[in-house]
Design an enzyme around this catalytic site. Structure first.
Site, mmCIF file in Angstrom:
data_model
loop_
_atom_site.group_PDB
_atom_site.id
_atom_site.type_symbol
_atom_site.label_atom_id
_atom_site.label_comp_id
_atom_site.label_asym_id
_atom_site.label_seq_id
_atom_site.Cartn_x
_atom_site.Cartn_y
_atom_site.Cartn_z
ATOM 1 N N HIS A 219 0.882 -1.189 0.000
ATOM 2 C CA HIS A 219 0.000 0.000 0.000
ATOM 3 C C HIS A 219 0.913 1.231 0.000
ATOM 4 O O HIS A 219 1.708 1.403 -0.925
ATOM 5 C CB HIS A 219 -0.923 -0.110 1.221
ATOM 6 N N HIS A 258 -2.414 -2.236 -9.982
ATOM 7 C CA HIS A 258 -3.431 -1.692 -9.081
ATOM 8 C C HIS A 258 -4.647 -2.607 -9.062
ATOM 9 O O HIS A 258 -4.988 -3.205 -10.081
ATOM 10 C CB HIS A 258 -3.865 -0.291 -9.538
ATOM 11 N N ASP A 315 2.270 5.557 -6.773
ATOM 12 C CA ASP A 315 3.528 5.563 -6.034
ATOM 13 C C ASP A 315 4.765 5.660 -6.933
ATOM 14 O O ASP A 315 5.860 5.899 -6.419
ATOM 15 C CB ASP A 315 3.625 4.304 -5.157
#
Ligand code: CMC
Length: 365
Positions: A219, A258, A315
């Site tokens: 995460h 994802h 990210d």
């Protein structure tokens, strides 16, 4: 018994007005407004939008920004405690403990009225950056820097972290980072926070649940993972062997893939543009070039060769932005949390306003 869905994949657990994701078309909206239309606003305005359900007018924004600025300072006992605490501990662990301490200093911690929750909201949003910067400086034997109320939320954070005024582009990059990190529907940390809120636990406790869940490398921890990966690769010539080696060993490449997006993450596109501009301002595009090379290699391997829709997620290019902002990798998850706290609070309020305790079943095997 109902069919068990591993990882709750595809399970709809609740209704929300806070955000919307179309993972096929790559659309993300906060309160019905596309992220591309929000990213040039101040973070304070987006924080207000998420928490109050509408964009502030000028007077509302001024009032909210002032309330945040008035709450930026942290208790001096906490500053001393952070200096001792931060030595040798992971930054996010320190942040978690510091938020817990802040709850102890907050007389309204266990008051559950709307007014008390609005006050706690301002305290949480405002104090996160001060705590993150103080923890980091404390752990490096540096003096803690007080907030500068002439600066925006993002610029003030960079100032408190480094002790130097950020450039206009650096300040813009930080504000955008906080906005893009602020909210993402029922991601793991938000879900864990909503479970805590559904038991009618207090807002600080719920936010701490969010923090603990964000920490994991699958995460929010992935952002640090990308920064570490870029250091490990070192230069663009090594990128191909490194990435192909990971795929051969069936290891995950951080910053890609994802659960919801099966196309390019809309946030990654904005981060990519900011990273490119920072690279140019820095006069050294090597981090950006390496990242783009990794993206090209993975596009070929996943999309072209295997037909798998695995693209950069939030990210990936955010990590490149942090490289140019000279943010240490250990801080990446804490900074993610600084942005996300507004979304977490919005979810906490939404859960309180129409509550049923979240309690699923398990299939006994
Ligand atoms: N690198 C290599 N292979 C991948 C990756 C990746 N980054 N992402 C997915 N895959 C492969 C995976 O190995 C699996 O292959 P197979 O079907 O052959 O077993 C397939 O794609 C499906 O992956 P999954 O892990 O089952 O998918 P998921 O929906 O459970 O997980 C994910 C989504 C984000 C956890 C995963 O893509 C991942 O671990 N990515 C790397 C970590 C990362 O960047 N996390 C940040 C997530 S986005 C922001 C946030 O939530 O903080």
């Amino acid at each position: 018994m109902e069919e068990m869905k591993k990882g709750l994949e595809g399970v709809v657990a609740l209704d929300t007005k806070i955000s919307f994701i179309d993972g096929i078309q790559g659309i993300l909206m906060y309160r019905g407004i596309r992220i591309e239309d929000l990213v040039d606003l101040p973070y304070d305005a987006v924080s207000y939008l998420l928490i109050n359900g509408k964009l502030p007018d000028e007077a509302e924004l001024n009032e909210y920004s002032l309330k945040l600025k008035e709450n930026r300072h942290i208790n001096c006992k906490l500053v001393d405690f952070l200096k001792d605490l931060s030595l040798g501990s992971e930054e996010l662990d320190g942040l978690r403990t510091a938020i817990s301490c802040t709850a102890h200093f907050d007389e309204e911690n266990n008051h559950h009225t709307v007014d008390a929750n609005q006050n706690k909201t301002a305290r949480l949003v405002a104090k996160f950056p001060t705590i993150v910067a103080a923890l980091h400086r404390g752990s490096h034997g540096l003096d803690v820097i007080s907030p500068d109320n002439d600066l925006s939320h993002g610029a003030n954070f960079l100032y408190m972290l480094t002790g130097r005024m950020p450039t206009e582009l650096e300040a813009e990059a930080m504000e955008k980072d906080l906005i893009l990190s602020a909210e993402h529907e029922l991601n793991p940390s938000t879900f864990s926070l909503r479970i805590a809120a559904s038991t009618l636990s207090d807002m600080y406790s719920a936010v701490i649940c969010g923090l603990c869940t964000l920490k994991g490398p699958l995460h929010g921890g992935a952002r640090k993972g990308v920064m570490d990966m870029m250091d490990e690769i070192g230069n663009i010539e090594n990128a191909k062997d490194y990435v192909l080696g990971k795929l051969e060993r069936k290891e995950k490449v951080m910053g890609f893939g994802h659960r919801v997006y099966k196309t390019y993450d809309p946030r990654a596109k904005i981060y990519k543009d900011v990273a490119r501009r920072l690279a140019i301002e820095n006069g050294d595009t090597s981090w950006f070039d390496m990242a783009e090379e990794i993206e090209h290699i993975l596009y070929h391997e996943f999309v072209e060769m295997r037909g798998k829709p695995i693209y950069p997620n939030v990210d990936f290019y955010s990590a490149v932005v942090y490289k140019y902002l000279d943010v240490p990798a250990e801080l990446a998850t804490s900074i993610f949390a600084m942005g996300r706290v507004s979304g977490w609070i919005a979810h906490c309020m939404e859960q309180y306003s129409d509550n049923r305790v979240i309690r699923p079943r398990a299939h006994t095997i």
